[in-house]
Design an enzyme around this catalytic site. Structure first.
Site, PDB file in Angstrom:
ATOM      1  N   ASP A 192       0.923  -1.433   0.377  1.00 23.25           N
ATOM      2  CA  ASP A 192       0.108   0.130  -0.160  1.00 23.25           C
ATOM      3  C   ASP A 192       1.185   1.460  -0.503  1.00 23.25           C
ATOM      4  OD1 ASP A 192      -2.523   1.289   0.258  1.00 23.25           O
ATOM      5  OD2 ASP A 192      -2.111   1.601   2.382  1.00 23.25           O
ATOM      6  N   SER A 216      -7.818   6.055  -0.226  1.00 22.38           N
ATOM      7  CA  SER A 216      -7.292   4.791  -1.054  1.00 22.38           C
ATOM      8  C   SER A 216      -9.848   4.251  -0.668  1.00 22.38           C
ATOM      9  CB  SER A 216      -6.740   3.441  -0.387  1.00 22.38           C
ATOM     10  OG  SER A 216      -5.419   4.268  -0.491  1.00 22.38           O
ATOM     11  N   GLN A 266      -5.204  -1.679  -6.927  1.00 19.05           N
ATOM     12  CA  GLN A 266      -5.971  -0.067  -5.816  1.00 19.05           C
ATOM     13  C   GLN A 266      -6.850   0.934  -7.514  1.00 19.05           C
ATOM     14  OE1 GLN A 266      -4.249   2.755  -2.763  1.00 19.05           O
ATOM     15  NE2 GLN A 266      -4.240   0.884  -2.204  1.00 19.05           N
TER      16      GLN A 266
END
Length: 274
Positions: A192, A216, A266
């Site tokens: 991440d 996110s 993502q």
């Protein structure tokens, strides 16, 4: 001093419930913490199978100074696959949900994309040294060596018109227990890091640039083949599209001798303040 393994190694509360600690390094909970802790929580309910994918949704901003409660649901145990649903909560409010899948591993197709071109880690600056003034020291990040291969420094403004591409090397620098679940959790945690940065580079901005508000929305990781996070791994990130206030990123994590070992994806929401 908080170690990364202390953060990731969630504590069992019985009945497939777990609690994960937070280091308090930053006010807003880092998404990688939810990813890594979910890998461990789900992995503690499965035997004899290796993780092969995680698909999660960030539902609400978490507090990085408080622990996270995890509830694991054993959704399926089949002949070759096991599935788990993981829900993360703070103060009884759901902030995260993930579906985690495990597989026995079977003989069959074997192919992997080679590691993308990059300068070697020794040729690149240390991410943590560059961000020390922002992130401080004495946190779980000190257990990682991250060498930044993208535009430097990773703060402020970037040159306009850069391609939507970023990459960095990483490795875990402390003793790693012989535990495949923790190994996968470290990779999930790092996956991440700066993942939405490629969305912003063509517009001359970074995740930390003034006026940028990036959130996110979801995150996925696929684990393709064995790896060890105490070796250098290259994380290559690319954003093929941004539209309607959202930006999408794909990533590949690879080892020099085996090519790609994991893939990521993502999407994030972006808002800008003058």
């Amino acid at each position: 001093m908080t170690s990364l393994l202390d953060v990731l190694n969630v504590e069992s509360q019985g009945d497939d419930a777990f609690v994960g600690s937070s280091s308090g390094m930053i006010q807003h909970l880092f998404g990688g913490q939810l990813l890594g802790q979910s890998v461990v929580a789900a992995g503690r309910t499965v035997e004899g199978r290796e993780i092969h994918s995680l698909h999660g949704y960030f539902l609400h901003a978490g507090d990085g100074r408080r622990p996270v409660q995890y509830e694991v649901q054993r959704t399926r145990d089949g002949r070759s696959f096991s599935s788990r649903r993981v829900v993360g909560l703070q103060d009884g409010h759901q902030i995260w949900s993930a579906d985690v899948s495990f597989h026995t591993g079977e003989p069959g197709l074997e192919r992997a994309e080679e590691q993308p071109p990059s300068r070697t880690p020794d040729e690149l600056p240390s991410f943590m040294e560059g961000m020390r003034s922002t992130m401080g020291s004495g946190s779980e990040w000190d257990d990682l060596d991250i060498r930044w291969g993208g535009p430097w420094p990773p703060a402020g403004r970037a040159p306009d018109g850069l391609p939507p591409h970023n990459q960095f090397w990483f490795r875990f620098t402390k003793d790693l227990p012989d535990d495949p679940v923790l190994n996968a959790a470290v990779l999930a945690y790092v996956s991440d890091l700066s993942f939405l940065t490629p969305v912003l580079l063509p517009d001359g901005a970074f995740m930390w640039s003034p006026g940028v508000r990036a959130t996110s929305l979801d995150h996925a990781v696929w684990f393709h083949r064995p790896f060890s996070v105490d070796e250098w791994l290259l994380y290559d990130q690319y954003s093929p599209v941004a539209s309607r206030g959202r930006g999408f990123v794909m990533g590949g994590i690879s080892a020099a001798d085996r090519g790609r070992v994991a893939s990521t994806a993502q999407e994030g929401m972006f808002r800008f303040k003058a």
